[in-house]
Scaffold this active site. Structure first.
Site, short mmCIF file in Angstrom:
data_model
loop_
_atom_site.label_atom_id
_atom_site.label_comp_id
_atom_site.label_asym_id
_atom_site.label_seq_id
_atom_site.Cartn_x
_atom_site.Cartn_y
_atom_site.Cartn_z
CB VAL A 92 -0.95 0.01 1.23
CG1 VAL A 92 -1.88 -1.20 1.20
CG2 VAL A 92 -0.18 0.06 2.55
CG HIS A 127 -3.71 -6.06 0.19
ND1 HIS A 127 -2.72 -6.80 0.77
CD2 HIS A 127 -4.62 -6.96 -0.26
CE1 HIS A 127 -3.00 -8.10 0.68
NE2 HIS A 127 -4.14 -8.22 0.04
CG ASN A 175 10.54 -14.76 0.32
OD1 ASN A 175 11.17 -14.60 1.36
ND2 ASN A 175 9.25 -14.48 0.23
P1 OAD Z 1 4.98 -10.29 4.86
O1 OAD Z 1 5.60 -9.39 5.86
O2 OAD Z 1 4.01 -11.30 5.33
O3 OAD Z 1 6.11 -11.10 4.07
C1 OAD Z 1 7.23 -10.46 3.52
C2 OAD Z 1 8.03 -11.50 2.76
O4 OAD Z 1 9.09 -10.86 2.13
C3 OAD Z 1 8.62 -12.60 3.65
O5 OAD Z 1 8.37 -13.87 3.04
C4 OAD Z 1 10.13 -12.30 3.66
O6 OAD Z 1 10.92 -13.48 3.68
C5 OAD Z 1 10.28 -11.59 2.32
N1 OAD Z 1 11.38 -10.61 2.30
C6 OAD Z 1 11.78 -9.76 3.28
N2 OAD Z 1 12.77 -8.97 2.86
C7 OAD Z 1 13.01 -9.31 1.56
C8 OAD Z 1 13.92 -8.84 0.57
N3 OAD Z 1 14.79 -7.85 0.81
N4 OAD Z 1 13.88 -9.43 -0.66
C9 OAD Z 1 13.01 -10.44 -0.93
N5 OAD Z 1 12.13 -10.92 -0.02
C10 OAD Z 1 12.12 -10.36 1.20
O7 OAD Z 1 4.34 -9.36 3.72
P2 OAD Z 1 3.23 -9.71 2.62
O8 OAD Z 1 3.40 -11.10 2.13
O9 OAD Z 1 3.26 -8.62 1.64
O10 OAD Z 1 -2.06 -6.52 4.24
O11 OAD Z 1 1.91 -9.63 3.48
C11 OAD Z 1 0.66 -9.73 2.85
C12 OAD Z 1 -0.33 -8.78 3.49
O12 OAD Z 1 -0.40 -9.03 4.90
C13 OAD Z 1 0.04 -7.32 3.39
O13 OAD Z 1 -0.36 -6.74 2.17
C14 OAD Z 1 -0.66 -6.69 4.55
C15 OAD Z 1 -0.44 -7.76 5.60
O14 OAD Z 1 -1.38 -7.82 6.61
C16 OAD Z 1 -2.62 -5.29 4.33
O15 OAD Z 1 -2.00 -4.30 4.67
C17 OAD Z 1 -4.04 -5.23 3.97
#
Ligand code: OAD
Length: 260
Positions: A121, A137, A231
């Site tokens: 977002v 989102h 990831n």
């Molecule tokens: P998460 O915080 O759940 O996951 C982030 C992912 O990025 C993890 O799997 C990490 O291993 C990976 N990661 C971290 N740093 C990285 C990097 N430098 N390069 C590559 N990968 C990396 O975030 P989302 O999956 O986006 O919803 O979460 C999904 C939704 O849950 C979000 O959109 C949010 C949250 O509640 C809302 O805000 C509505």
């Protein structure tokens, strides 16, 4: 180099692949793809300094989503919810798109057909220059009227008096899809279209636990797209995708565009 499809992935055949070969495989597939879809999550913005949700310093480690990111929380304590989103706005305002955001813009420029689906977002994809995108989102820089549903860009939310709609006077809320809410039907339709028509899906920096986005890799696989994941570590989708690349988005995504 041999191209590994579903039936013969290196880890299944036990074949030894030279270092970097998975990267090279994805690079070749990307260069040949005519229709590309990219799905991103908080990990891509982590490299710009925006906190993720579930990592070590993730937001959901220090804050309870039930208190801040649900319609019930907003009904109970709109000021608290607005304060939290304003704090995040102030933080995000200091961040810039990184090399991974910019590489995705370049992919969009090169590919005959391209669509970006982001769960983020923060607006950094837009700032970087991505145009064909769905912010499924929502967007932290937008507000939506709780009365007439009008969506506006609004960078300055007066927390002391709580923001109200210019049209009908009702309370404004962040234009974010909260837990327990549904994605916009238009976004879902667009996602379904691009996931089913792409020949390559790149999934970057998402933990793959929040639906419906967590099911998008499976949708693309159903229609035989090549699916690659980037990831820091394995995710629930790793066993389903064709290639998992482990590392930082800002390092790996640019490498996928250029010969190595
Ligand atoms: P998460 O915080 O759940 O996951 C982030 C992912 O990025 C993890 O799997 C990490 O291993 C990976 N990661 C971290 N740093 C990285 C990097 N430098 N390069 C590559 N990968 C990396 O975030 P989302 O999956 O986006 O919803 O979460 C999904 C939704 O849950 C979000 O959109 C949010 C949250 O509640 C809302 O805000 C509505």
């Amino acid at each position: 180099m041999r191209v590994y499809g579903d039936a013969a992935r290196p880890e299944e055949t036990g074949q030894i692949m030279p270092p970097g070969s998975n990267l090279e495989l994805v690079r070749q597939r990307l260069a040949a793809a005519r229709n590309i879809t990219v799905l991103t999550g908080a990990g891509i913005s982590a490299d710009s300094g925006v906190p993720t949700f579930r990592g070590e310093d993730g937001l959901w480690r220090s804050y309870r989503a039930e208190d801040l990111a649900t319609p019930e929380a907003f009904e109970r304590e709109p000021r608290l919810v607005w304060e939290w989103y304003n704090w995040r706005r102030e933080l995000i305002a200091t961040k810039q798109p990184n090399a991974a955001h910019l590489a995705i813009v370049e992919l969009e420029r090169r590919a005959p057909a391209f669509w970006l689906i982001t769960q983020n977002v923060d607006g950094l994809h837009r700032d970087a220059g991505s145009r064909n995108l769905s912010e499924i989102h929502g967007n932290i820089w937008k507000v939506r009227c709780t009365g007439c549903n009008v969506v506006d860009e609004n960078r300055d939310v007066p927390i002391s008096i709580l923001p109200s709609c210019h049209h009908c006077g009702a309370l404004l809320r962040p234009h974010i899809v909260w837990f327990g809410e549904s994605l916009l039907t238009t976004d879902l339709q667009q996602c379904s279209t691009v996931l089913r028509s792409c020949d390559l899906l790149l999934v970057i920096g998402t933990s793959g636990v929040v639906y419906p986005a967590a099911g998008f890799a499976a949708v693309a696989k159903e229609t035989s797209a090549f699916v690659a994941e980037i990831n820091l570590g394995p995710t629930p989708q790793s066993s389903l995708v064709d290639v998992s690349l482990q590392g930082r988005a800002k390092d790996l995504v640019p490498l996928l565009l250029d010969p190595i």
